[in-house]
Each structure stands twice: as structure tokens, then as C-alpha cells.
Design a protein around this motif. Sequence first.
Motif, PDB file in Angstrom:
ATOM      1  N   UNK A 206      -1.780   1.664   5.788  1.00  0.00           N
ATOM      2  CA  UNK A 206      -0.343   1.707   6.085  1.00  0.00           C
ATOM      3  C   UNK A 206       0.093   0.456   6.836  1.00  0.00           C
ATOM      4  N   UNK A 207      -0.713   0.044   7.803  1.00  0.00           N
ATOM      5  CA  UNK A 207      -0.390  -1.169   8.543  1.00  0.00           C
ATOM      6  C   UNK A 207      -0.394  -2.396   7.655  1.00  0.00           C
ATOM      7  N   UNK A 208      -1.344  -2.449   6.729  1.00  0.00           N
ATOM      8  CA  UNK A 208      -1.386  -3.585   5.803  1.00  0.00           C
ATOM      9  C   UNK A 208      -0.123  -3.638   4.950  1.00  0.00           C
ATOM     10  N   UNK A 209       0.314  -2.485   4.445  1.00  0.00           N
ATOM     11  CA  UNK A 209       1.521  -2.457   3.615  1.00  0.00           C
ATOM     12  C   UNK A 209       2.739  -2.893   4.422  1.00  0.00           C
ATOM     13  N   UNK A 210       2.872  -2.381   5.647  1.00  0.00           N
ATOM     14  CA  UNK A 210       4.029  -2.735   6.476  1.00  0.00           C
ATOM     15  C   UNK A 210       4.054  -4.226   6.777  1.00  0.00           C
TER      16      UNK A 210
END
Length: 269
Positions: A206-210
Motif C-alpha cells: 500500500x505504501x509503495x502504491x501511494x
Amino acid sequence: MNKEKLEIYYNASYKNDMSFNVRLNMLTLKIIGSWPRSLDRAWLETIEHMFLNLLGHGLLAFILVPGIVCLTIEISDIYDKMEVAAALSFFVMAVMKYFIFMIREADIRKCVNLIENDWRNVKHREDRKIMLDNASFNRRLTVICGFFMYGGVVFYYIVLPLTRPKIVEEGGNLTYTRLVYPFPPTIADARRRPINEICYAMQILSGFIAHNVTVAACGLVALLAMHGCGQLQVLMAWLEKLVDGRENDVETLRQRLANVVEQHVRVIK
């Protein structure tokens, strides 16, 4: 006035130049399914586009939904609420940018097509060099942004949690890794295996996508801004050659002036 010897160059390699210009932008946008689809797209491309969009929004929701539940139900301390809300605000902004990418797909496609037309219509080596210099600067800006954003993912989501001591509860019978973002026990007990490991891995994704959404947004801004600067520099080069023309230039002064006006109109649009 001494005329500068300048070879007229018709850009037969515009596809390579275009690829060099937008490659990083295409990569960051394709990861989240936001690179404009071709008008004659196949059904497989549409399915891939929808899957990446659903996956990206699902991963962002994996942080936002539990975080909002924690804010409204689990956390009572004002300071803790502000701390969690500040962290979640980054994901809220990512969702907003992601949504703008989706609804502005046609506009992004139009901009990409205009950039491709500019590369296709390059006739002079000097103009091509100007555009390549600006494309290189655009790539450097995107790389710098990606370095800091992806570096933040590695440090904040991987290095920091793994270097912290694990939490020990229930008299030493329960040991688990602290999650990056809070996960309410009303949804699942993220302290126990394998839920703890699954939640931690999902939060990394999720952090990578954000962060990738932010890199994509900054890269797109850099692409459009630097291409516009390049076109203005090309226009200035044309103005310098307006009166005397270029070496082996067969165009009349009237034709050169018309080209300058047309280029100016294209730039301000």
C-alpha cells in the motif's frame, strides 16, 4: 551576417525520441493502471487496466479503512488521533491524485499525442537537441523524485519496523512486529500470526502504491513543463533565424514567419 552552418534534419527516429522522453512516466503510470489506453485497445488491455486500478485502490483502502476505524473507535487520545490523521492524510491525497488520473485519462492521452506530434515534426538538428536536453532534464527530475519517494518506502515501511524491537505480550507467549499503521482488533487481531505478517506485507504494498502515485504525478508535471519549455526554446531559435534563415533553407520570410506564429499558438495552447 555570418550564417551558422546547420544541417536540416528530418526526425526519422521520433519513436525512439518519444520513448526516451516518456519512458519513466509511462512506467510509473502503468504500475497503477493510469497510463492512457490506446483508442483501438484490445479487450486484454482493458482488463489489465481495470485490474490494476482495482488493485491500486484496494491497497490504498487497506490503509485508509482500518485507519479511519481506529480514529473513530479505537483511539481516544487527541495527540494519538492527530498523529494517525497526519499519516493518513498522505493516503487521502494519493487517492485524490489517483482519481484525477482516472477521470483525466483523455486529457493525458491528448497531451501525450501532442508531444509525439512535436517529436515527429522536428526538422532541424538544433531543434531536436533542444528537445532532447529538456527531455533529459525531465528524466532527471523524475529520477530524483523517485529516489526520495521510494527511498521513503524502504526506510519507513521496511527498515524502521524491522529494526525496532518486537512487542512482547501475554507473559512472553505473544511476540509480533509493530505495524506501520494501526490495525483495529475489531476487524482482525493483527498481533497473531499469520495475520501480522499478512498485514505488514499489505501495508508495504500500500505504501509503495501511494508513493508511486506521487512519483507519477510529479513526473507528469515535469514532463509537461519541460516539454513546454523546450517548445519555447525552439520558438526562440526560430525567431533568431527568422530574417536570414538557415543554411540551405528554401522557405521564404513569409513562410518562416507563418511557422513562428503557428508554433507560438501551439505552445500557448
